[in-house]
Design an enzyme around this catalytic site. Structure first.
Site, PDB file in Angstrom:
ATOM      1  CE  LYS A  56      47.063   6.320 153.847  1.00  0.00           C
ATOM      2  NZ  LYS A  56      47.635   4.993 153.669  1.00  0.00           N
ATOM      3  CD  GLN A 100      47.683   1.486 154.910  1.00  0.00           C
ATOM      4  OE1 GLN A 100      47.073   2.450 154.457  1.00  0.00           O
ATOM      5  NE2 GLN A 100      48.920   1.583 155.367  1.00  0.00           N
ATOM      6  CG  ASP A 123      50.407   4.327 147.882  1.00  0.00           C
ATOM      7  OD1 ASP A 123      50.640   5.417 148.447  1.00  0.00           O
ATOM      8  OD2 ASP A 123      50.022   3.310 148.476  1.00  0.00           O
TER       9      ASP A 123
END
Ligand code: NAD
Length: 303
Positions: A56, A100, A123
């Site tokens: 990422k 995460q 997200d």
């Protein structure tokens, strides 16, 4: 149609998307006087998560955005993590925040996600964004299912009126996938571990999205001839081909690719299908967040 043209090349599509994002990111920097920024928070040493976070970071920088990484030890307290999230919420250089997952067992994932400012929740996991998706308001949509819809629309054009079956009802893939397909005017069935006669349910579908986590579960004779198959599953299985060293593994999806590719009109491979889309869409959501926070116009549908 030859076998090759049936394969939906997610890797190539993701590359194209990243190129478009890089152009938009450069334009954003010129107008806003700063780069768009994505912060990724990693707790602990999980090797798979470390790889994701590294990728990422690299792709964020390659797209001309700022990457911020915050690493906490596995024994950090939930309060430590919440303090980092609050600090990122308040930081004007940070447009998107991603924590995460999975988090260590002593942390409450829902509480952590609920602490992220919904307008930085790239997200799309915050309940506010889940509600916005369900009610058709602009928000942030989880990256993997949004990537699947992009691949579907690229291949099929309008999805209106098509019968879609989503296998799996997780919060990160199955449920948002179903919402997105409803928004595209599909007739949507959500199948899951308690679904009866799954093969028969799948056989009705023009679009099959498999997000289960069971290697090669969906067989070719479950697929309606000509249907479009999107395989979200990522499963590591032992290699059984001749000459393979002991202990070697390979990645397979939730769909038995060899048999399904014989019947499907179009199908995503694993790897190289849905997988590469997730980070590309994360970058897309981040550049969208940056424009919204800076009050700059952006044609989001062109991305
Ligand atoms: P999950 O374990 O949270 O959910 C799996 C779903 O499958 C559940 O809703 C369950 O009801 C359903 N299910 C389980 N067994 C079933 C069966 N026998 N028949 C029908 N349904 C069944 O998983 P998830 O997080 O949604 O991920 C699903 C898969 O997608 C995994 O392989 C994961 O690795 C992969 N994944 C890939 C990406 C990506 O490509 N970037 C992102 C997220 C998840």
């Amino acid at each position: 149609m030859s076998a090759d043209t049936r394969i939906i090349d997610g890797k190539a599509f993701a590359e194209g998307l990243r190129t478009r994002i890089a152009a938009v990111a450069a334009d954003f920097e010129a107008k806003a006087g700063r780069k768009a920024g994505l912060a990724v928070v990693l707790v602990g040493e999980d090797p798979a998560s470390q790889v994701y976070v590294r990728n990422k970071g690299k792709q964020t920088v390659a797209a001309g955005m700022e990457s911020f990484e915050h690493k906490l030890p596995a024994d950090a307290s939930e309060a430590d993590l919440l303090a980092v999230v609050e600090q990122l919420n308040a930081d004007p250089a940070v447009d998107g925040i991603l924590v995460q997952l999975p988090l260590p067992a002593h942390m409450n994932e829902q509480k952590v996600i609920a602490t992220i400012n919904p307008d930085k929740d790239v997200d799309g996991f915050h309940v506010v964004n889940v509600g916005r998706l369900a009610t058709g308001l602009p928000g942030f949509v989880p990256c993997t299912p949004l990537g699947c819809v992009m691949l579907l629309k690229d291949r099929l054009g309008s999805l209106s009126g098509l019968d879609a079956v989503v296998i799996g009802r997780s919060n990160i893939v199955g449920k948002p996938m179903a919402q997105l397909l409803i928004a595209e005017s599909c007739t949507v069935t959500v199948a899951h571990s308690r679904t009866k006669d799954l093969a028969d349910v799948v056989r009705r579908a023009d679009i099959v999205v498999a997000a289960v986590g069971r290697p090669e579960m969906v067989k070719g004779d479950w697929i309606k001839p000509g249907a479009t198959v999107i395989d979200v599953g990522i499963n590591r299985v032992p290699r059984t081909d001749q000459g393979a060293e002991e202990g070697k593994t390979r990645l397979v999806g939730d769909v038995d690719f060899a048999s399904a590719a014989e019947v499907a009109g179009a199908i995503t491979p694993v790897p190289g299908g849905v997988g590469p889309m997730t980070i590309a869409v994360l970058l897309r959501n981040t550049i969208v967040a940056a424009h919204r926070s800076a009050g700059l116009a952006l044609d989001e549908s062109a991305l």
